[in-house]
Design a protein around this motif. Structure first.
Motif, mmCIF file in Angstrom:
data_model
loop_
_atom_site.group_PDB
_atom_site.id
_atom_site.type_symbol
_atom_site.label_atom_id
_atom_site.label_comp_id
_atom_site.label_asym_id
_atom_site.label_seq_id
_atom_site.Cartn_x
_atom_site.Cartn_y
_atom_site.Cartn_z
ATOM 1 N N UNK A 69 0.813 -1.203 0.000
ATOM 2 C CA UNK A 69 0.000 0.000 0.000
ATOM 3 C C UNK A 69 0.852 1.261 0.000
ATOM 4 N N UNK A 70 0.288 2.353 -0.493
ATOM 5 C CA UNK A 70 0.933 3.663 -0.463
ATOM 6 C C UNK A 70 0.439 4.498 0.709
ATOM 7 N N UNK A 71 -0.335 3.888 1.645
ATOM 8 C CA UNK A 71 -0.909 4.608 2.779
ATOM 9 C C UNK A 71 -0.588 3.875 4.081
ATOM 10 N N UNK A 72 -0.236 4.644 5.108
ATOM 11 C CA UNK A 72 -0.006 4.087 6.436
ATOM 12 C C UNK A 72 -0.795 4.854 7.470
ATOM 13 N N UNK A 124 0.128 12.312 -9.174
ATOM 14 C CA UNK A 124 1.196 13.303 -8.971
ATOM 15 C C UNK A 124 2.242 12.840 -7.971
ATOM 16 N N UNK A 125 1.921 11.811 -7.182
ATOM 17 C CA UNK A 125 2.840 11.238 -6.181
ATOM 18 C C UNK A 125 3.313 12.273 -5.153
ATOM 19 N N UNK A 157 7.949 8.625 -1.766
ATOM 20 C CA UNK A 157 7.183 8.948 -2.956
ATOM 21 C C UNK A 157 7.471 8.018 -4.137
ATOM 22 N N UNK A 158 8.545 7.230 -4.035
ATOM 23 C CA UNK A 158 8.878 6.310 -5.122
ATOM 24 C C UNK A 158 8.566 4.858 -4.810
ATOM 25 N N UNK A 159 8.114 4.586 -3.574
ATOM 26 C CA UNK A 159 7.878 3.204 -3.177
ATOM 27 C C UNK A 159 6.638 3.125 -2.295
ATOM 28 N N UNK A 160 6.236 1.897 -1.997
ATOM 29 C CA UNK A 160 5.094 1.657 -1.131
ATOM 30 C C UNK A 160 5.561 1.590 0.330
ATOM 31 N N UNK A 161 4.644 1.301 1.237
ATOM 32 C CA UNK A 161 4.927 1.251 2.673
ATOM 33 C C UNK A 161 6.071 0.285 2.974
ATOM 34 N N UNK A 162 6.992 0.729 3.849
ATOM 35 C CA UNK A 162 8.085 -0.131 4.291
ATOM 36 C C UNK A 162 8.290 0.046 5.792
#
Length: 266
Positions: A50-53, A118-119, A244-249
């Motif tokens: 996901x791109x959201x945390x 737009x990231x 902005x270039x990757x998903x949740x880590x």
């Protein structure tokens, strides 16, 4: 209680928290028992890849609903086009009816990630009551701490936020007659305290933002450990981020066997 934090920088969003939860249970005899658990989870990825945390503070759950379950329900609703602000409002609409049902007075969340197309990174502070929601964006380059931010404020500003009012109260006991004393004193104190703040470059590179979050979480956990009385936060520190270039880590994330480790280094 909790110490939770979010940091919005141009490279992404960092979320962090301790792992303690206080459980209060009423017995049939009418007494109240408080239990401190130190392996709860307060930082979550919204779904998988996901791109959201999300990071939470306040109530440890909402009746029979855990934060994990409520965040999973949100993940079922968001799409590839959902913005962070839209997700924050969707989440409030999921949580608030449960709060009303189980009479939960307050819950706080940070929700961050990047917006589609737009990231651009974004993070929102979500404060919920059964009949009220306050959702405010974080300013880029500023870190926000919630739950128990006193020790963060002490280190960052050089004094406890309660100090000016305490000094003013002591002055009033001395019957010092001065027109407008309170207003003059508080303004003077604010001006005098500005140079004490540990302020530097604010839109930190992502790795430095991770260090900033961890440092102040660690200070708070240790300060709570060594003061008199039961600590209001503690346990392993967890930190996750979305660039902005990757998903949740994850940066620090306790394994599911953490509560059964018997000794250091096992």
């Amino acid at each position: 209680m909790t110490i939770a934090a979010a940091y919005l920088v141009s490279e992404g969003v960092v979320l962090g928290a301790d792992s303690s939860t206080t459980v209060q249970v009423s017995t049939p005899q009418g007494t109240s028992i408080v239990q401190l658990l130190t392996h709860s989870q307060k930082v979550f990825e919204v779904g998988c890849n996901s791109r959201i945390g999300v990071c939470t503070w306040g109530a440890g759950n909402v009746g029979v609903y855990s934060h994990r379950t409520l965040i999973a329900q949100l993940s079922d609703k968001i799409t590839e086009k959902t913005t962070i602000e839209e997700a924050a409002n969707m989440f409030a609409d999921i949580v608030m009816p449960r709060m009303k049902e189980y009479k939960v007075p307050f819950i706080g969340y940070y929700m961050g990630g990047w917006n589609p197309e737009v990231r651009t990174p974004a993070c929102f502070r979500i404060e919920l009551k059964p009949e009220e929601k306050i959702i405010n964006p974080l300013q880029q380059g500023l870190c926000s701490f919630s739950g128990n931010p006193l020790f963060f404020t002490r280190v960052f500003r050089g004094f406890d936020p309660r100090l000016p009012q305490n000094v003013l109260d002591e002055l009033k006991k001395e019957d010092i007659s001065c027109e407008g004393l309170e207003d003059k004193f508080l303004k003077a104190f604010e001006r005098a305290s500005v140079p004490l703040a540990s302020v530097g470059f604010q839109d930190l590179p992502l790795r430095e933002a991770l260090d900033f979050i961890y440092s102040y979480l660690h200070i708070t956990v240790k300060a709570e450990k060594f003061k008199f009385g039961p600590p209001s936060c503690g346990g392993p520190i967890e930190i996750g981020f979305i660039s902005t270039d990757r998903l949740f880590r994850w940066v620090r994330h306790k394994p599911f066997y953490s509560a059964i480790v018997e000794q250091e280094g096992e």
